[in-house]
Structures are given as structure tokens and as C-alpha cells.
Design an enzyme around this catalytic site. Structure first.
Site, PDB file in Angstrom:
ATOM      1  N   LEU A   1      24.509 102.428  57.986  1.00 29.09           N
ATOM      2  CA  LEU A   1      25.303 103.453  58.667  1.00 29.09           C
ATOM      3  C   LEU A   1      25.485 103.075  60.134  1.00 29.09           C
ATOM      4  CD1 LEU A   1      23.441 106.451  57.058  1.00 29.09           C
ATOM      5  CD2 LEU A   1      25.865 105.882  56.685  1.00 29.09           C
TER       6      LEU A   1
ATOM      7  N   ASN B   1      15.587 108.765  54.145  1.00 31.76           N
ATOM      8  CA  ASN B   1      15.879 107.649  53.237  1.00 31.76           C
ATOM      9  C   ASN B   1      14.645 107.332  52.399  1.00 31.76           C
ATOM     10  OD1 ASN B   1      17.217 105.335  52.151  1.00 31.76           O
ATOM     11  ND2 ASN B   1      16.202 104.030  53.658  1.00 31.76           N
TER      12      ASN B   1
ATOM     13  N   HIS C   1      12.709 104.446  50.303  1.00 35.43           N
ATOM     14  CA  HIS C   1      12.728 102.977  50.357  1.00 35.43           C
ATOM     15  C   HIS C   1      11.637 102.426  49.435  1.00 35.43           C
ATOM     16  CE1 HIS C   1      13.634  99.061  52.008  1.00 35.43           C
ATOM     17  NE2 HIS C   1      12.331  98.838  52.088  1.00 35.43           N
TER      18      HIS C   1
ATOM     19  N   SER D   1       8.227 104.448  50.393  1.00 39.72           N
ATOM     20  CA  SER D   1       8.214 105.195  51.655  1.00 39.72           C
ATOM     21  C   SER D   1       9.392 106.154  51.696  1.00 39.72           C
ATOM     22  CB  SER D   1       8.340 104.252  52.858  1.00 39.72           C
ATOM     23  OG  SER D   1       7.368 103.230  52.827  1.00 39.72           O
TER      24      SER D   1
ATOM     25  N   ASP E   1      15.620 100.495  58.357  1.00 38.62           N
ATOM     26  CA  ASP E   1      14.340 100.998  57.819  1.00 38.62           C
ATOM     27  C   ASP E   1      13.227 101.023  58.869  1.00 38.62           C
ATOM     28  OD1 ASP E   1      15.506 101.321  55.264  1.00 38.62           O
ATOM     29  OD2 ASP E   1      15.235  99.194  54.857  1.00 38.62           O
TER      30      ASP E   1
HETATM   31  C1  GAR Z   1      15.683 103.079  45.013  1.00 41.26           C
HETATM   32  O1  GAR Z   1      14.522 102.336  44.768  1.00 41.26           O
HETATM   33  C2  GAR Z   1      15.895 103.235  46.497  1.00 41.26           C
HETATM   34  O2  GAR Z   1      14.747 103.434  47.217  1.00 41.26           O
HETATM   35  C3  GAR Z   1      16.522 101.920  46.840  1.00 41.26           C
HETATM   36  O3  GAR Z   1      17.453 101.736  45.815  1.00 41.26           O
HETATM   37  C4  GAR Z   1      16.925 102.282  44.607  1.00 41.26           C
HETATM   38  C5  GAR Z   1      17.976 103.150  43.973  1.00 41.26           C
HETATM   39  O4  GAR Z   1      17.665 103.389  42.651  1.00 41.26           O
HETATM   40  N1  GAR Z   1      17.067 101.922  48.139  1.00 41.26           N
HETATM   41  C6  GAR Z   1      17.006 100.867  48.942  1.00 41.26           C
HETATM   42  O5  GAR Z   1      16.561  99.800  48.611  1.00 41.26           O
HETATM   43  C7  GAR Z   1      17.590 101.099  50.319  1.00 41.26           C
HETATM   44  N2  GAR Z   1      17.203 100.063  51.206  1.00 41.26           N
HETATM   45  P1  GAR Z   1      18.508 104.410  41.769  1.00 41.26           P
HETATM   46  O6  GAR Z   1      20.005 104.122  42.035  1.00 41.26           O
HETATM   47  O7  GAR Z   1      18.113 104.114  40.378  1.00 41.26           O
HETATM   48  O8  GAR Z   1      18.145 105.795  42.203  1.00 41.26           O
END
Ligand code: GAR
Length: 191
Positions: A93, A107, A109, A136, A145
Site C-alpha cells: 500500500l 495485517n 502475516h 503474527s 511488515d
Molecule cells: C495468509 O497466510 C496471509 O497471512 C498471507 O497470505 C495468506 C493468505 O491465505 N499474507 C501474506 O503473506 C502477506 N505478506 P488465504 O488467501 O488462504 O487466506
């Protein structure tokens, strides 16, 4: 007052799905009032299935990330969010967006921050050969992050794990942490 949550996703939205299933069965005074994305993410269907409005604001439709951030912010504002939840939202963003909504953006993570920030946290942890990674929930700031950590928990890497199996177990923890954080944030604001 009940808190209005808008969730942003980019992919399959399994964390969103879990939130939509579990939130109504908690005492947390909050509702998901809309779900947005930067792409026609398959996970938007979880919202549509529950008659929750969705919106898509693709980065590629704009000449700069800044302009995209303004349009995404305007789309969000039309739902009057008290809190914006990024859960699997994979676009960075722009600072002006963060300034507009901070500190009301959180968020999830899939790592024990500040270890393994960025878009490939689970792969990075596997490649580093760590015995434990984690999950997290943070407040979003202008860095990648780097925001204040609201909750986090370790997740062990098991023998035979690959990126997918570890990520699946981390997501289970992410979902628990997200509910814990929402409970704290929304109970405070909702009184
Ligand atoms: C989750 O593990 C989330 O934390 C991560 O993407 C995945 C989404 O899973 N986000 C990141 O890595 C952001 N840096 P989902 O689409 O199955 O909910």
C-alpha cells in the site's frame, strides 16, 4: 457500537472464510461489512456467498501506485470501516493510503515477525531451515511488515513439511490470533 470491518484479500481467502464463519459465533462486537481486492480473487466468493458486498480495484488500472491507493481508499471509505483487515492482501500500500487510515489497518502475516517479512514468508522460513516459524498480526505502517506487533505465536516446522503443509498449519494459528486481536481492539472501541 459494533465495529465495521472491511477485509482485503488477493487470493483464495481461506482466512477470510474462517473469519466469516467464526465471527458471528463470538462475542466480538464487529461485522465484516465488505471485502475488497486488487484482483478478481477467488476468495471474494466467500463474501458473495454470504451477501457481503465486494469490490475490486486493480493496480493496473492506474498510472501510479499513489493513484491506485486513493481509489482503493475511496472504495473502502464508502463502507465506513472502523478497521481494515489485510488477510492475504499481497500488494504494497502506498504511504498516503497508510497515513489516511492508520492506525486502523491490521495485517496477518505467516511468520514470527520481524523474522521473514514480505510476500514469501513461508518459503523463506523453509529455505532458512529454521526449526520454528510462526504467525503474527501487526498494525500496518509504511514499511514492509514493520508495524507494531499485536499478537504472535510460534509454529514448529515438522519433519516432512513442505511450504504448503507448513503454511496450512500457520494459517490455523493466524486465524486464532486474528480473533484474539479483534476481540481486544473491537471490545475497546465498541464500548
Ligand atoms: C495468509 O497466510 C496471509 O497471512 C498471507 O497470505 C495468506 C493468505 O491465505 N499474507 C501474506 O503473506 C502477506 N505478506 P488465504 O488467501 O488462504 O487466506
Amino acid at each position: 457500537m459494533r465495529q465495521r470491518l472491511v477485509v482485503l484479500i488477493s487470493g483464495s481467502g481461506t482466512n477470510l472464510q474462517s473469519l466469516l464463519e467464526s465471527l458471528p459465533n463470538t462475542e466480538i462486537p464487529a461485522d465484516v461489512v465488505a471485502v475488497g481486492s486488487d484482483t478478481m480473487a477467488p476468495g471474494l466468493q466467500h463474501a458473495t456467498d454470504r451477501s457481503i458486498p465486494t469490490f475490486v480495484v486493480p493496480l493496473g488500472d492506474f498510472s501510479s501506485r499513489e493513484e491506485w491507493g486513493v481509489a482503493l481508499g475511496d472504495a473502502l471509505d464508502s463502507y465506513q470501516p472502523d478497521l481494515i483487515v489485510l488477510s492475504g492482501f499481497m500488494k504494497l500500500l502506498p504511504p498516503s493510503f497508510v497515513t489516511r487510515f492508520a492506525p486502523r489497518i491490521i495485517n496477518t502475516h505467516p511468520a514470527f515477525l520481524p523474522e521473514f517479512p514480505g510476500a514469501h514468508a513461508v518459503r523463506d522460513a523453509m529455505e532458512a531451515g529454521v526449526s520454528h516459524s510462526g504467525a503474527s498480526v501487526i498494525i500496518v505502517d509504511e514499511g514492509v511488515d514493520t508495524g507494531e506487533i499485536l499478537a504472535q505465536r510460534r509454529v514448529p516446522v515438522e519433519v516432512g513439511d513442505d511450504e504448503a503443509s507448513l503454511h496450512d498449519r500457520i494459517k490455523v494459528v493466524e486465524r486464532e490470533l486474528l480473533l484474539e486481536v479483534l476481540d481486544t481492539l473491537c471490545a475497546k472501541e465498541g464500548t
